[in-house]
Write an enzyme that holds these catalytic residues in place. Structure first.
Site, PDB file in Angstrom:
ATOM      1  N   CYS A 148       0.902  -1.185  -0.070  1.00  0.00           N
ATOM      2  CA  CYS A 148       0.048   0.169   0.130  1.00  0.00           C
ATOM      3  C   CYS A 148       0.992   1.414  -0.039  1.00  0.00           C
ATOM      4  CB  CYS A 148      -0.830  -0.033   1.268  1.00  0.00           C
ATOM      5  SG  CYS A 148      -1.848   1.487   1.167  1.00  0.00           S
ATOM      6  N   GLU A 170      -3.738   1.296  -6.071  1.00  0.00           N
ATOM      7  CA  GLU A 170      -2.799   0.257  -6.691  1.00  0.00           C
ATOM      8  C   GLU A 170      -2.624   0.545  -8.017  1.00  0.00           C
ATOM      9  OE1 GLU A 170      -0.805  -1.218  -5.062  1.00  0.00           O
ATOM     10  OE2 GLU A 170      -1.637  -1.888  -2.737  1.00  0.00           O
TER      11      GLU A 170
END
Length: 232
Positions: free
Chosen positions: A2, A102
């Site tokens: 992340c 992402e």
């Protein structure tokens, strides 16, 4: 992994959702990046928000530099890895968010950014750990990492890791210093994909300076150069 996330809700919404007081002013954030100072909630002080550096020990720390890329910790090894196990046992935190980003690789050079949210784009909390450092001036500074796990079927289409999102009913247990280690480890699992959704966003999110509502808008799939792509 992340590497970027968002926290676009108001100060009042954050205080109501997490039953914690925020003494500092808060401006909604659309593109939070490593090394920035952001709100967290620690087990030491769950009644109020703290503001910690994400992942990077400040340059003015005199005793423990951390690599710029160290922003996440793998949940599978969190209890054994020397650099993390003490914080896992003693210094756990909630990292409030309402989405994370992402990038999906398409070929060798193309990456398409996706935003992942809960249905209704509700607030949630990542599982985090934190550390404390002494600055050259003798002050105290704090940093945190976000724990990651294997992806659910939704995030697996884009990336091979995802941040640990804690169900609301487990947040207090995560902060509780008396929660057994085996119970903590059992929390570090992929969040149910049926409770999440994803969509493509503009490659503007690639630039940290672009911290505005535009980066969370749904867009046609574009690569990092701003070219439209057929791949979603």
């Amino acid at each position: 992994m992340c590497g970027r996330y968002s926290l676009t809700k108001s100060k009042t919404a954050l205080e109501n959702r997490f039953a914690s007081e925020m003494l500092e002013d808060f401006v909604p954030r659309y593109n939070i990046a490593p090394s920035q100072v952001v709100p967290v909630i620690t087990g030491d002080s769950p009644q109020g928000f703290s503001h910690f550096y994400w992942g990077v020990t400040p340059a003015f720390s005199k005793n423990k530099p951390v690599a710029n890329k160290l922003i996440n910790a793998r949940s599978e090894t969190i209890a054994e890895k020397l650099s993390f196990k003490s914080s896992f046992r003693k210094n756990r935190c909630l990292v409030p968010a309402d989405g994370f980003y992402e990038w999906k690789k398409i070929g060798k050079k193309t990456k398409v950014p996706y935003r992942f949210v809960l249905h209704g784009e509700e607030l949630f909390a990542f599982a985090g750990i934190w550390e404390q450092f002494e600055t050259e001036n003798g002050d105290t500074a704090h940093t945190f990492l976000i724990l990651t796990t294997t992806p659910n079927s939704l995030t697996a289409e884009v990336h091979d890791r995802m941040p640990v999102i804690l169900p609301p009913d487990l947040e207090a247990k995560w902060l509780d210093p008396h929660t057994p280690e085996n119970v903590l480890l059992d929390m570090l699992r992929p969040y149910p994909e049926k409770e999440m959704m994803t969509y493509t966003v503009s490659p503007m999110v690639n630039q940290v300076a672009n911290d505005n509502p535009y980066v969370i808008r749904k867009t046609l799939p574009m690569d990092q150069f701003g070219n439209y792509t057929l791949f979603g």
